[in-house]
Design a protein around this motif. Sequence first.
Motif, PDB file in Angstrom:
ATOM      1  N   ARG A  76       0.793  -1.230   0.000  1.00 10.69           N
ATOM      2  CA  ARG A  76       0.000   0.000   0.000  1.00 10.69           C
ATOM      3  C   ARG A  76       0.828   1.285   0.000  1.00 10.69           C
ATOM      4  NH1 ARG A  76      -5.254  -0.625   3.978  1.00 10.69           N
ATOM      5  NH2 ARG A  76      -6.112  -2.546   3.055  1.00 10.69           N
ATOM      6  N   LEU A  77       2.107   1.211   0.326  1.00 12.63           N
ATOM      7  CA  LEU A  77       2.915   2.406   0.507  1.00 12.63           C
ATOM      8  C   LEU A  77       4.004   2.487  -0.561  1.00 12.63           C
ATOM      9  CD1 LEU A  77       3.563   4.882   2.281  1.00 12.63           C
ATOM     10  CD2 LEU A  77       5.091   3.393   3.615  1.00 12.63           C
ATOM     11  N   TYR A  78       4.082   3.645  -1.243  1.00 15.72           N
ATOM     12  CA  TYR A  78       5.040   3.846  -2.328  1.00 15.72           C
ATOM     13  C   TYR A  78       5.830   5.134  -2.096  1.00 15.72           C
ATOM     14  CZ  TYR A  78       2.002   0.541  -4.828  1.00 15.72           C
ATOM     15  OH  TYR A  78       1.263  -0.557  -5.198  1.00 15.72           O
ATOM     16  N   PHE A  79       7.128   5.064  -2.354  1.00 12.30           N
ATOM     17  CA  PHE A  79       7.985   6.252  -2.327  1.00 12.30           C
ATOM     18  C   PHE A  79       8.550   6.474  -3.728  1.00 12.30           C
ATOM     19  CE2 PHE A  79       8.073   5.358   2.221  1.00 12.30           C
ATOM     20  CZ  PHE A  79       7.978   6.633   2.760  1.00 12.30           C
ATOM     21  N   THR A  80       8.533   7.714  -4.170  1.00 12.14           N
ATOM     22  CA  THR A  80       9.088   8.076  -5.481  1.00 12.14           C
ATOM     23  C   THR A  80      10.076   9.207  -5.305  1.00 12.14           C
ATOM     24  OG1 THR A  80       7.070   7.430  -6.668  1.00 12.14           O
ATOM     25  CG2 THR A  80       8.583   8.929  -7.799  1.00 12.14           C
ATOM     26  N   THR A  81      11.238   9.065  -5.918  1.00  7.82           N
ATOM     27  CA  THR A  81      12.224  10.130  -5.910  1.00  7.82           C
ATOM     28  C   THR A  81      12.785  10.292  -7.309  1.00  7.82           C
ATOM     29  OG1 THR A  81      14.266  10.944  -4.881  1.00  7.82           O
ATOM     30  CG2 THR A  81      14.131   8.588  -5.318  1.00  7.82           C
ATOM     31  N   LEU A 128      -5.365   3.644   0.770  1.00 11.50           N
ATOM     32  CA  LEU A 128      -6.227   3.291   1.900  1.00 11.50           C
ATOM     33  C   LEU A 128      -6.900   1.954   1.654  1.00 11.50           C
ATOM     34  CD1 LEU A 128      -7.865   6.763   2.606  1.00 11.50           C
ATOM     35  CD2 LEU A 128      -5.994   5.670   3.853  1.00 11.50           C
ATOM     36  N   ASP A 129      -7.354   1.750   0.431  1.00 13.26           N
ATOM     37  CA  ASP A 129      -7.903   0.489  -0.051  1.00 13.26           C
ATOM     38  C   ASP A 129      -7.838   0.541  -1.565  1.00 13.26           C
ATOM     39  OD1 ASP A 129     -10.099   2.083  -0.853  1.00 13.26           O
ATOM     40  OD2 ASP A 129     -11.142   1.704   1.025  1.00 13.26           O
ATOM     41  N   GLN A 130      -8.576  -0.315  -2.239  1.00 15.34           N
ATOM     42  CA  GLN A 130      -8.547  -0.329  -3.691  1.00 15.34           C
ATOM     43  C   GLN A 130      -9.299   0.847  -4.305  1.00 15.34           C
ATOM     44  OE1 GLN A 130     -10.008  -4.184  -4.891  1.00 15.34           O
ATOM     45  NE2 GLN A 130      -8.054  -5.189  -4.448  1.00 15.34           N
ATOM     46  N   LYS A 131      -9.968   1.646  -3.483  1.00 16.91           N
ATOM     47  CA  LYS A 131     -10.804   2.717  -4.013  1.00 16.91           C
ATOM     48  C   LYS A 131     -10.383   4.115  -3.549  1.00 16.91           C
ATOM     49  CE  LYS A 131     -14.857  -0.279  -4.367  1.00 16.91           C
ATOM     50  NZ  LYS A 131     -16.294  -0.466  -3.967  1.00 16.91           N
ATOM     51  N   ALA A 132      -9.307   4.222  -2.784  1.00 17.67           N
ATOM     52  CA  ALA A 132      -8.882   5.535  -2.297  1.00 17.67           C
ATOM     53  C   ALA A 132      -7.371   5.556  -2.106  1.00 17.67           C
ATOM     54  CB  ALA A 132      -9.582   5.882  -0.991  1.00 17.67           C
ATOM     55  N   MET A 133      -6.752   6.655  -2.540  1.00 14.89           N
ATOM     56  CA  MET A 133      -5.309   6.821  -2.438  1.00 14.89           C
ATOM     57  C   MET A 133      -5.000   8.243  -1.993  1.00 14.89           C
ATOM     58  SD  MET A 133      -2.483   8.215  -4.285  1.00 14.89           S
ATOM     59  CE  MET A 133      -2.685   8.083  -6.051  1.00 14.89           C
ATOM     60  N   LEU A 134      -4.078   8.373  -1.009  1.00  9.78           N
ATOM     61  CA  LEU A 134      -3.594   9.663  -0.549  1.00  9.78           C
ATOM     62  C   LEU A 134      -2.160   9.859  -1.034  1.00  9.78           C
ATOM     63  CD1 LEU A 134      -4.774   9.515   3.182  1.00  9.78           C
ATOM     64  CD2 LEU A 134      -5.993  10.485   1.236  1.00  9.78           C
ATOM     65  N   TYR A 135      -1.781  11.122  -1.303  1.00 13.98           N
ATOM     66  CA  TYR A 135      -0.428  11.364  -1.771  1.00 13.98           C
ATOM     67  C   TYR A 135       0.054  12.739  -1.326  1.00 13.98           C
ATOM     68  CZ  TYR A 135      -2.420  14.357  -5.411  1.00 13.98           C
ATOM     69  OH  TYR A 135      -3.085  15.351  -6.078  1.00 13.98           O
ATOM     70  N   ALA A 136       1.372  12.889  -1.292  1.00  9.40           N
ATOM     71  CA  ALA A 136       2.016  14.170  -0.992  1.00  9.40           C
ATOM     72  C   ALA A 136       3.272  14.257  -1.842  1.00  9.40           C
ATOM     73  CB  ALA A 136       2.364  14.282   0.488  1.00  9.40           C
ATOM     74  N   SER A 137       3.615  15.464  -2.301  1.00 18.23           N
ATOM     75  CA  SER A 137       4.788  15.605  -3.166  1.00 18.23           C
ATOM     76  C   SER A 137       5.455  16.954  -2.958  1.00 18.23           C
ATOM     77  CB  SER A 137       4.408  15.439  -4.642  1.00 18.23           C
ATOM     78  OG  SER A 137       3.604  16.516  -5.087  1.00 18.23           O
ATOM     79  N   LEU A 170      -0.704  18.192  -1.635  1.00 16.87           N
ATOM     80  CA  LEU A 170      -1.371  17.107  -0.915  1.00 16.87           C
ATOM     81  C   LEU A 170      -2.665  16.793  -1.646  1.00 16.87           C
ATOM     82  CD1 LEU A 170      -1.092  18.377   2.776  1.00 16.87           C
ATOM     83  CD2 LEU A 170       0.229  16.509   1.769  1.00 16.87           C
ATOM     84  N   GLY A 171      -3.000  15.512  -1.737  1.00 15.82           N
ATOM     85  CA  GLY A 171      -4.221  15.205  -2.464  1.00 15.82           C
ATOM     86  C   GLY A 171      -4.745  13.818  -2.194  1.00 15.82           C
ATOM     87  N   ALA A 172      -5.917  13.550  -2.769  1.00 14.33           N
ATOM     88  CA  ALA A 172      -6.561  12.251  -2.650  1.00 14.33           C
ATOM     89  C   ALA A 172      -7.273  11.923  -3.956  1.00 14.33           C
ATOM     90  CB  ALA A 172      -7.557  12.241  -1.496  1.00 14.33           C
ATOM     91  N   LYS A 173      -7.210  10.652  -4.348  1.00 12.84           N
ATOM     92  CA  LYS A 173      -7.932  10.148  -5.511  1.00 12.84           C
ATOM     93  C   LYS A 173      -8.830   9.011  -5.053  1.00 12.84           C
ATOM     94  CE  LYS A 173      -4.219  11.371  -8.718  1.00 12.84           C
ATOM     95  NZ  LYS A 173      -3.318  10.906  -9.813  1.00 12.84           N
ATOM     96  N   THR A 174     -10.120   9.106  -5.401  1.00 12.65           N
ATOM     97  CA  THR A 174     -11.084   8.141  -4.871  1.00 12.65           C
ATOM     98  C   THR A 174     -11.999   7.603  -5.969  1.00 12.65           C
ATOM     99  OG1 THR A 174     -12.721   9.859  -4.331  1.00 12.65           O
ATOM    100  CG2 THR A 174     -11.100   9.313  -2.642  1.00 12.65           C
ATOM    101  N   ILE A 175     -12.516   6.398  -5.736  1.00  9.04           N
ATOM    102  CA  ILE A 175     -13.462   5.729  -6.626  1.00  9.04           C
ATOM    103  C   ILE A 175     -14.686   5.348  -5.804  1.00  9.04           C
ATOM    104  CG2 ILE A 175     -13.840   3.780  -8.190  1.00  9.04           C
ATOM    105  CD1 ILE A 175     -10.827   3.630  -8.584  1.00  9.04           C
TER     106      ILE A 175
END
Length: 361
Positions: A76-81, A128-137, A170-175
């Motif tokens: 569930r947790l991803y880091f991008t650089t 958070l689950d298959q229908k919601a994702m939080l992110y920060a960049s 900061l954001g969220a993508k949801t289904i």
Amino acid sequence: MKKELTGYSQEFRLSSPENTGPLKWLAGVYGENREIFKRKHTKLFIGPGMTENRKTDETANNMALFGQATYRVHERLYFTTGVRGDHTSMDGEQDYQKRIGRFTRLKKFDDSIDNTEVLPKLSVSFDLDQKAMLYASISKGILNGGFNSVLGESLADFTYDPEQMWSYELGAKTIWLDGRLLANISLFYLDIDDKQVMEVIGLNRRIANAESASSRGLELSIKARPVEGLDFFGGIGYLDATFDDWQVDGYDYEGNSLTFAPEYTFNAGVQYHHAPGVFARLDMTGHSSFYTDAENQYECEGFEIFNARLGYETASWDIVLCCKNLFDKEYIVERRKWSGSSEVVVDGDPLTVGIDFTWRF
């Protein structure tokens, strides 16, 4: 004005194979060469017995190395650089001639811009689950400098510096509703140094650099598909963009709104696609009022524009009837001072109808 442009660009990329584990990466190199020559700008009348003529030659070279890696810490947790090394070199020269009656003044400007930047990026996302994702960049960006080819009477006016910006989001993508509704929201803050500001003088424009500026706001977008082939979509954005530090000739711009930066933007539309190829789309875009000068003296009212598309598409070709500004809305996109107490306004595009044909082979 006459302008001739030649340019070449090339990019090469390498990426990790699919399904090779928790690490995915991308690396590449980019190069560009651009020449703008024999650019001529003539003012036949700028005052009683006065004319101006300018001829500008410009060359620009850009090289960049870039790379990005995403690591899945767990499912569930991803880091991008990532990082981009960017180098730009530009050379420009201008022959400037100003004639007043029988007297002619000749000047020649010659200057170079050389800039190297390291542009990092860091982001984290959590499902958070298959229908919601939080992110920060967090990321750094740059807008290259350049030459003012149609305005200015000194070397100081001839060039403008690169704009540098740190972006925080900061954001969220949801289904929702079994995939029939998508909803996304983001909050952002931009910290900008050497903000490039468009200055309009008479019928011409030049770019100057403000010491610093900032923008903050949010964006919300939704897309709904109640039945197969029918989509409804819309969005709204809020922006607070101001100059933080900029003083010119004793005038303090601190707290003024940035130019061409409306406080609210919005869009909405509907699209229908019927297999195998008939489709139709109606959409609306709009925004609130905005200033066109840094002093915030000239303001354009907000407006909304409707557009439509009707067409047929296949695997090898498409034909589309396009209509922009469907209801022939009259609106103003720019206001500026002309001379004395008079001003110039620039109208937006009227109703425009055309046909697009695309053939893939």
